[in-house]
Write an enzyme that holds these catalytic residues in place. Structure first.
Site, PDB file in Angstrom:
ATOM      1  N   GLN A 116       3.100   9.967   1.154  1.00 60.05           N
ATOM      2  CA  GLN A 116       4.363   9.229   1.077  1.00 60.05           C
ATOM      3  C   GLN A 116       5.144   9.507  -0.198  1.00 60.05           C
ATOM      4  OE1 GLN A 116       2.409   5.276   2.162  1.00 60.05           O
ATOM      5  NE2 GLN A 116       4.425   5.059   3.062  1.00 60.05           N
ATOM      6  N   HIS A 170      -2.291   7.349   7.171  1.00 63.45           N
ATOM      7  CA  HIS A 170      -1.342   8.271   6.523  1.00 63.45           C
ATOM      8  C   HIS A 170      -2.038   9.561   6.085  1.00 63.45           C
ATOM      9  CE1 HIS A 170       2.563   6.369   6.208  1.00 63.45           C
ATOM     10  NE2 HIS A 170       2.051   5.248   5.735  1.00 63.45           N
ATOM     11  N   CYS A 210       6.297  -0.223   6.848  1.00 63.32           N
ATOM     12  CA  CYS A 210       5.851   0.928   6.053  1.00 63.32           C
ATOM     13  C   CYS A 210       6.972   1.342   5.117  1.00 63.32           C
ATOM     14  CB  CYS A 210       5.508   2.071   7.007  1.00 63.32           C
ATOM     15  SG  CYS A 210       5.024   3.598   6.181  1.00 63.32           S
ATOM     16  N   LEU A 211       6.641   1.648   3.872  1.00 70.00           N
ATOM     17  CA  LEU A 211       7.685   2.040   2.916  1.00 70.00           C
ATOM     18  C   LEU A 211       8.398   3.325   3.343  1.00 70.00           C
ATOM     19  CD1 LEU A 211       6.123   1.233  -0.584  1.00 70.00           C
ATOM     20  CD2 LEU A 211       7.679  -0.141   0.807  1.00 70.00           C
ATOM     21  N   GLY A 219       0.822  -1.202   0.000  1.00 68.47           N
ATOM     22  CA  GLY A 219       0.000   0.000   0.000  1.00 68.47           C
ATOM     23  C   GLY A 219       0.853   1.248   0.000  1.00 68.47           C
ATOM     24  N   HIS A 241      -3.994   1.285   7.683  1.00 71.24           N
ATOM     25  CA  HIS A 241      -2.643   1.862   7.644  1.00 71.24           C
ATOM     26  C   HIS A 241      -2.585   3.049   6.676  1.00 71.24           C
ATOM     27  CE1 HIS A 241       1.922   1.373   7.642  1.00 71.24           C
ATOM     28  NE2 HIS A 241       1.713   2.148   6.593  1.00 71.24           N
ATOM     29  N   GLU A 242      -3.146   2.862   5.481  1.00 66.74           N
ATOM     30  CA  GLU A 242      -3.064   3.925   4.468  1.00 66.74           C
ATOM     31  C   GLU A 242      -3.968   5.113   4.809  1.00 66.74           C
ATOM     32  OE1 GLU A 242      -0.578   3.670   2.704  1.00 66.74           O
ATOM     33  OE2 GLU A 242      -0.253   1.533   2.983  1.00 66.74           O
TER      34      GLU A 242
HETATM   35 ZN   LIG Z   1       2.889   3.417   5.542  1.00 69.70          ZN
END
Ligand SMILES: [Zn+2]
Length: 161
Positions: free
Chosen positions: A51, A136, A90-91, A46, A132-133
């Site tokens: 991000q 963000h 998380c990226l 995701g 999670h997304e």
């Molecule tokens: Zn993330």
């Protein structure tokens, strides 16, 4: 299509609230494609607008199964049920992992890229990824809710050599 630069831990954009998207124009469609490509490059499941430095309410998710790729505009969590304890990463925090609690099942309403209303019922990993997304988009990251004592930091690969 293009790979976008990721924003990482410490970047203040990750703690800001993203704005609603009012018009789904070609720029938003291109952004969605770029976000999918960027997510794939880093093997993520995701990615959210902030991000890649875009403070807009757009998320992409890919569970790498048939029919499990999503682009959601202005997603809203309308229902959450149950609890699951899951490993998360998380990226934007490439070397950190930890345990968090997420709802077991969720219902999310959003728009798709054609501006059509969609209602998504999700459980398990998809429920986790959606939460999670969407976090963000509200300026929240998983390390804020990680269970005490479970956060692990891995050494970046180049330091091991
Ligand atoms: Zn993330």
């Amino acid at each position: 299509m293009a790979i976008r630069n990721l924003r990482y831990e410490g970047d203040e954009i990750l703690s800001k609230r993203a704005r609603e998207i009012e018009v789904i124009d070609d720029k938003i469609k291109e952004l969605a494609q770029d976000m999918i490509e960027t997510m794939h490059k880093w093997d993520g499941v995701g990615l959210a607008g902030p991000q890649v430095g875009v403070l807009k309410r757009i998320i992409v998710i890919d569970l790498y199964e048939e029919g499990m790729q999503f682009v959601l505009i202005n997603p809203v969590l309308v229902k959450a049920k149950g609890v699951q304890e899951v490993d998360e990463g998380c990226l934007s925090f490439p070397n950190k992992f930890g345990k968090v609690e997420r709802p077991k099942e969720v219902v999310v309403e959003a728009l798709d890229l054609d501006g059509k209303k969609v209602k998504l019922k999700a459980k398990d990993l998809l429920a986790q990824a959606l939460c999670h997304e969407i976090d963000h988009l509200d300026g929240h990251v998983f390390v804020e809710i990680v269970k005490p004592g479970t956060l692990e930091t891995m050494k970046p690969k180049q330091e091991e050599e």
